[in-house]
Design a protein around this motif. Structure first.
Motif, mmCIF file in Angstrom:
data_model
loop_
_atom_site.group_PDB
_atom_site.id
_atom_site.type_symbol
_atom_site.label_atom_id
_atom_site.label_comp_id
_atom_site.label_asym_id
_atom_site.label_seq_id
_atom_site.Cartn_x
_atom_site.Cartn_y
_atom_site.Cartn_z
ATOM 1 N N SER A 8 14.354 4.839 -9.063
ATOM 2 C CA SER A 8 14.524 4.936 -10.517
ATOM 3 C C SER A 8 13.776 6.112 -11.127
ATOM 4 C CB SER A 8 14.022 3.649 -11.170
ATOM 5 O OG SER A 8 12.610 3.533 -10.988
ATOM 6 N N GLY A 9 12.888 6.733 -10.332
ATOM 7 C CA GLY A 9 12.034 7.793 -10.851
ATOM 8 C C GLY A 9 10.654 7.306 -11.227
ATOM 9 N N ASP A 10 10.451 5.983 -11.230
ATOM 10 C CA ASP A 10 9.155 5.415 -11.586
ATOM 11 C C ASP A 10 8.102 5.815 -10.553
ATOM 12 O OD1 ASP A 10 7.251 3.640 -12.905
ATOM 13 O OD2 ASP A 10 7.532 2.346 -11.159
ATOM 14 N N SER A 11 6.927 6.274 -11.044
ATOM 15 C CA SER A 11 5.874 6.707 -10.132
ATOM 16 C C SER A 11 4.509 6.167 -10.529
ATOM 17 C CB SER A 11 5.825 8.242 -10.097
ATOM 18 O OG SER A 11 5.556 8.770 -11.382
ATOM 19 N N ARG A 12 4.458 5.168 -11.385
ATOM 20 C CA ARG A 12 3.163 4.617 -11.821
ATOM 21 C C ARG A 12 3.001 3.184 -11.339
ATOM 22 N NH1 ARG A 12 1.840 6.876 -17.874
ATOM 23 N NH2 ARG A 12 2.224 9.057 -17.427
ATOM 24 N N TRP A 13 1.999 2.904 -10.520
ATOM 25 C CA TRP A 13 1.188 3.940 -9.879
ATOM 26 C C TRP A 13 1.425 3.884 -8.375
ATOM 27 C CZ3 TRP A 13 -1.120 7.517 -12.763
ATOM 28 C CH2 TRP A 13 -1.435 7.216 -14.071
ATOM 29 N N VAL A 14 1.520 5.041 -7.737
ATOM 30 C CA VAL A 14 1.655 5.057 -6.277
ATOM 31 C C VAL A 14 0.307 4.764 -5.647
ATOM 32 C CG1 VAL A 14 2.274 6.434 -4.269
ATOM 33 C CG2 VAL A 14 3.567 6.706 -6.394
ATOM 34 N N THR A 15 -0.704 5.513 -6.043
ATOM 35 C CA THR A 15 -2.034 5.363 -5.452
ATOM 36 C C THR A 15 -2.913 4.454 -6.306
ATOM 37 O OG1 THR A 15 -2.700 7.370 -6.612
ATOM 38 C CG2 THR A 15 -1.961 7.603 -4.328
ATOM 39 N N GLY A 16 -4.087 4.122 -5.749
ATOM 40 C CA GLY A 16 -5.017 3.235 -6.429
ATOM 41 C C GLY A 16 -6.007 3.973 -7.312
ATOM 42 N N GLU A 17 -6.874 3.209 -7.966
ATOM 43 C CA GLU A 17 -7.836 3.772 -8.905
ATOM 44 C C GLU A 17 -8.797 4.748 -8.240
ATOM 45 O OE1 GLU A 17 -9.888 0.938 -11.276
ATOM 46 O OE2 GLU A 17 -8.064 -0.029 -12.003
ATOM 47 N N ALA A 18 -9.239 4.455 -7.025
ATOM 48 C CA ALA A 18 -10.189 5.335 -6.336
ATOM 49 C C ALA A 18 -9.573 6.709 -6.069
ATOM 50 C CB ALA A 18 -10.656 4.694 -5.026
ATOM 51 N N SER A 19 -8.309 6.724 -5.703
ATOM 52 C CA SER A 19 -7.624 7.998 -5.456
ATOM 53 C C SER A 19 -7.450 8.785 -6.747
ATOM 54 C CB SER A 19 -6.255 7.748 -4.811
ATOM 55 O OG SER A 19 -6.401 7.105 -3.560
ATOM 56 N N ARG A 20 -7.109 8.083 -7.827
ATOM 57 C CA ARG A 20 -6.947 8.778 -9.104
ATOM 58 C C ARG A 20 -8.278 9.333 -9.599
ATOM 59 N NH1 ARG A 20 -3.502 4.299 -9.813
ATOM 60 N NH2 ARG A 20 -4.841 3.272 -11.355
#
Length: 205
Positions: A8-20
């Motif tokens: 669908s184009g949705d990308s929130r969230w792929v990674t976790g908080e530590a990665s961000r």
């Protein structure tokens, strides 16, 4: 499985908080962030540095939009930040569409074309001329693919999240023109570390 968005184009969230949080620390260290128009259109990112306690330096934000089709209402163009925001485009910086961005304090760089798209090598030369030597590219797939295909990137930092999207998802690297494994792009000095629930792979090109 190497996807940066669902079908669908949705990308929130792929990674976790530590990665961000890791990415925000990196943003604090770089001179500029480079993104493509589709990333702005789909994710509406801020591209600012948000460290604990509100600290951190915002890098210069450079958006590649070959034909200036983005709306000036996107967050990256309207937020309050001491850092400059730039659009690199083929369009006339004095034209009607460009004037909408200029009125908001966004810089418009006219750069040469390569197959009817902005020549990324020309963008990087302009970035260097502006004294911006450490550039972080945050997507999307088309931008990554061109940089890799034209050997314009120095290093990779890839987060692998414990999630599977499948064949319909958007792959991170875009089109590399590889027809067989013998011609796959090789990386060097590969390292791996755990960041929260994710795995960070780093390598040189």
């Amino acid at each position: 499985d190497g996807k940066i968005a669902a079908p669908s184009g949705d990308s929130r969230w792929v990674t976790g908080e530590a990665s961000r949080a890791w990415v925000h620390r990196l943003r604090d260290q770089v001179d500029a962030i480079l993104v493509g128009a589709n990333t702005v259109r789909m994710d509406d990112p801020q591209l600012t540095t948000r460290l604990p306690g509100g600290g951190g330096k915002d890098p210069v934000r450079v958006v590649v939009d070959s034909h200036l089709k983005l709306s000036p209402g996107h967050t990256v163009f309207t937020q309050r930040s001491p850092a400059r925001t730039v659009i690199a485009t083929l369009e006339d910086p004095e034209g009607r569409r460009a004037r909408r961005f200029l009125a908001q304090g966004v810089e418009v760089w006219n750069v040469r074309a390569k197959q009817d798209r902005v020549d990324l090598k020309a963008v990087l030369k302009r970035v260097k001329k502006e004294g911006l030597n450490h550039v972080l590219v945050e997507g999307g797939a088309g931008l990554y693919g061109t940089l890799l295909r034209e050997h314009l990137a120095d290093a990779l930092a890839l987060f692998l999240a414990p999630k599977l999207v499948g064949a319909g998802g958007l792959s991170w690297a875009g089109e590399l023109g590889v027809k067989d494994m013998a011609h796959a792009l090789a990386v060097k000095d590969l390292t791996m570390e755990k960041v929260g629930d994710d795995v960070l792979l780093r390598a040189l090109l």
